[in-house]
Design a protein around this motif. Structure first.
Motif, PDB file in Angstrom:
ATOM      1  N   ASN A 185      -5.196  22.482 -13.471  1.00 42.63           N
ATOM      2  CA  ASN A 185      -5.863  21.226 -13.858  1.00 42.63           C
ATOM      3  C   ASN A 185      -4.949  19.998 -13.815  1.00 42.63           C
ATOM      4  O   ASN A 185      -5.286  18.951 -14.362  1.00 42.63           O
ATOM      5  CB  ASN A 185      -6.479  21.373 -15.259  1.00 42.63           C
TER       6      ASN A 185
ATOM      7  N   ILE B 237       1.400  22.080 -16.143  1.00 39.77           N
ATOM      8  CA  ILE B 237       1.702  23.352 -16.814  1.00 39.77           C
ATOM      9  C   ILE B 237       0.809  24.453 -16.236  1.00 39.77           C
ATOM     10  O   ILE B 237      -0.422  24.297 -16.185  1.00 39.77           O
ATOM     11  CB  ILE B 237       1.452  23.218 -18.337  1.00 39.77           C
ATOM     12  N   GLY B 238       1.428  25.527 -15.825  1.00 39.46           N
ATOM     13  CA  GLY B 238       0.647  26.659 -15.321  1.00 39.46           C
ATOM     14  C   GLY B 238      -0.312  27.155 -16.394  1.00 39.46           C
ATOM     15  O   GLY B 238      -0.103  26.945 -17.586  1.00 39.46           O
TER      16      GLY B 238
HETATM   17 CA    CA Z   1      -2.505  23.323 -16.456  1.00 39.55          CA
END
Ligand code: CA
Ligand code: TEU
Length: 545
Positions: free
Chosen positions: A24, A28-29
């Motif tokens: 998104n 951050i993964g």
């Molecule tokens: Ca993310």
């Protein structure tokens, strides 16, 4: 035989969620990122995903500081995302292993928030509180793994609490039965969601006894693990792996012996620790010593040959990149990464692949302390500079051994940020992603990625890889690792050069003969000759019967 377990033939892939794939654009993964790459993992052939912590957390130690064991960190997603991950992974034959961090919690966990409030509350004994020393200092000299005293004073109650890691990771008091039953209940709640196992963070620490200065291997450690087994995962057909930096072959047999009813296996770190400087530890690693590595691997292979089980790994989220540490990431990155994979995957035990290893990701050339994110690296930087080290010296050590090497984003493609994120990644992407990325690796038949895929596949079709007896040869040779695995009439011979030049070796006469090449990193080798000329980092495995 009844002692065959499903995880004996499994290959585990470790995901560090923060650095895997950001769905998104917040840098951050997250869980949806992982879900979108399940096909990639299925293609690779792995059976289990070990997820580094995904629970709610202030992220002082990237999730190894948990503030709610029964919720997902909002930056990673929701419980619905988690259930979707478990279900979609299961559809592809992949199980999810959770990281169980129960030696400590976050200081933001409601248990600790209550515990520190006053000396008399029902959670006070959930943690380890002690009176100050007569001079007002810490109760004893115990040190935190991340540097400095393991004790921090809580001024309101004038007692110190123990934290073997960061000040924001207070240690739970495992001597308190109420702590243990809360944890078991939580574990059962996750097991009911369909996970296939647990990786257990610093499990060798839970039996600590501060009065006796005991951190690992405390007198009740194995009682706690057996109790946990009985109360939780012992009722399920799951896999468990305990992280145990203190493990010896003897203690590994206690943890993983069949009759013990404890864990499936432990991560042992003898090969890692023995490469560190006696004084400066990992911040000043010694030159790589193959004879020593072979002797350590061999010792473990033999010690757990008939009972217990080995874990096999070169790297994880705390260690430098395998090819940078053990191979040659400059001139022979592809050859040496493939060689390392052959050596590891042909040993007896369960192989673990750390994300990015399958495309030969390398250490990160950080140049300034501002680029690091790891709490351990940042603490140690402060302490080492206070002790007189220059910033350049510290960065040299950190770039060889620091944990952020493994935590730069997974390199998916040639696109911006290596395809990891459309936003600004929480930690910089390794600039070599234009050459090293999954898209390029999948497109090229001779890539490291396809090599890993073959190795994983071989395990499924050759029982000798899973159960064959290990024997080593040429133990004193400084550059070549030779071992055999034998099962019935099958003999697997593995030959691997750790040298960046050509090398001529004389093979033991017992091993000379024809066979079938299962895997190699140059051309196919279908015969073990008396004299072999090995190309730089050449490796192969030959099956004969
Ligand atoms: Ca993310
Ligand atoms: O690691 C335990 C641990 O001891 C490492 O921190 C190790 O000592 C250090 O990297 C060596 O210098 C586990 C987790 O794998 C790690 O990520 C966590 O930070 C730590 O526990 C605390 O939960």
């Amino acid at each position: 035989s009844s002692s065959i377990r499903w995880w004996h033939s499994a290959v585990v892939y470790q995901i560090y969620p923060r650095s895997f794939l950001d769905s998104n654009g917040d840098g951050i993964g997250d869980l949806q990122g992982i879900i979108s790459k399940l096909d990639y993992l299925k293609q690779l052939g792995v059976d289990v995903i070990w997820l580094s912590p995904i629970y709610r957390s202030p992220m002082d130690d990237n999730g190894y500081d948990i503030s709610d064991y029964q919720d997902i960190a909002p930056e990673f997603g929701t419980l619905d995302d988690f259930d979707q991950l478990v279900a979609e992974a299961a559809d592809k034959g992949i199980g999810i292993m959770l990281d169980l961090v129960v030696n400590h919690t976050s200081d933001a966990h409601p248990w600790f928030v209550e515990s520190r409030r006053n000396r008399k509350n029902r959670r006070r004994d959930f943690y380890i509180w002690r009176e100050p020393a007569p001079d007002g200092g810490p109760p004893n000299a115990m040190q935190s793994s991340f540097g400095g005293s393991a004790w921090t004073l809580n001024e309101e109650t004038n007692q110190y609490y123990l934290h073997l890691f960061s000040t924001r990771q207070p240690d739970l008091n495992w001597e308190n039965p109420a702590v243990r039953s809360e944890i078991y209940e939580m574990m059962n709640w996750w097991l009911a969601r369909g996970i296939v196992g647990f990786r257990m963070d610093v499990i060798d620490h839970i039996g600590k006894q501060v009065e006796k200065d005991i951190i690992t291997d405390g007198p009740h450690l194995h009682d706690f693990i057996q109790e946990m087994n009985k109360a939780t995962f012992g009722r399920h057909d799951v896999v468990t792996v305990g992280e145990a930096w203190s493990a010896t072959p003897a203690s590994a047999l206690v943890y993983s012996g069949k009759a013990r009813h404890e864990l499936s296996m432990v991560f042992q770190f003898e090969h890692v620790i023995r490469q560190w400087d006696e004084t400066y530890g990992k911040w000043r690693p010694k030159p790589f010593d193959l004879v020593q590595l072979k002797s350590i691997f061999g010792k473990w292979q033999l010690a757990l040959a008939h009972d217990g089980w080995n874990s096999l790994f070169w790297g994880n989220h705390d260690l430098p990149r395998a090819v940078s540490r053990y191979g040659n990431s400059e001139g022979y990155r592809v050859e040496s990464a493939k060689m390392l994979a052959i050596v590891l995957h042909m040993l007896k035990g369960t192989p673990y692949i750390f994300q990015g290893e399958e495309i030969g990701m390398t250490n990160m050339p950080f140049t300034s302390i501002e680029q690091y994110r790891d709490v351990e690296t940042l603490n140690m930087h402060r302490l080492h500079l206070e002790a007189g080290l220059s910033p350049e010296e510290f960065i040299r050590g950190a770039n060889e051994s620091g944990r952020d090497n493994a935590r730069t984003p997974m390199q998916w493609a040639r696109s911006p940020n290596a395809g990891f994120s459309t936003g600004t990644p929480w930690i910089e992407v390794n600039p070599n992603y234009l050459a090293i990325n999954a898209e390029a690796a999948i497109a090229e038949d001779a890539s490291i990625w396809h090599h890993y895929r073959s190795l994983i596949g071989l395990r499924k079709s050759h029982p000798v890889i899973i159960y064959g007896d290990y024997q080593s040869w040429l133990d004193q040779h400084p550059y070549v690792y030779v071992y055999t695995r034998t099962l019935g009439t099958d003999r697997l011979t593995v030959v691997a050069s750790f040298k960046s030049d050509e090398l001529i070796i004389s093979m033991p006469s017992e091993l000379v003969g024809k066979g079938v090449c299962l895997v190699s990193n140059y051309g196919a080798m279908n015969e073990v000759s008396a004299t072999i000329t090995l190309k730089p980092f050449e490796a192969f495995a030959i099956l004969s019967n």
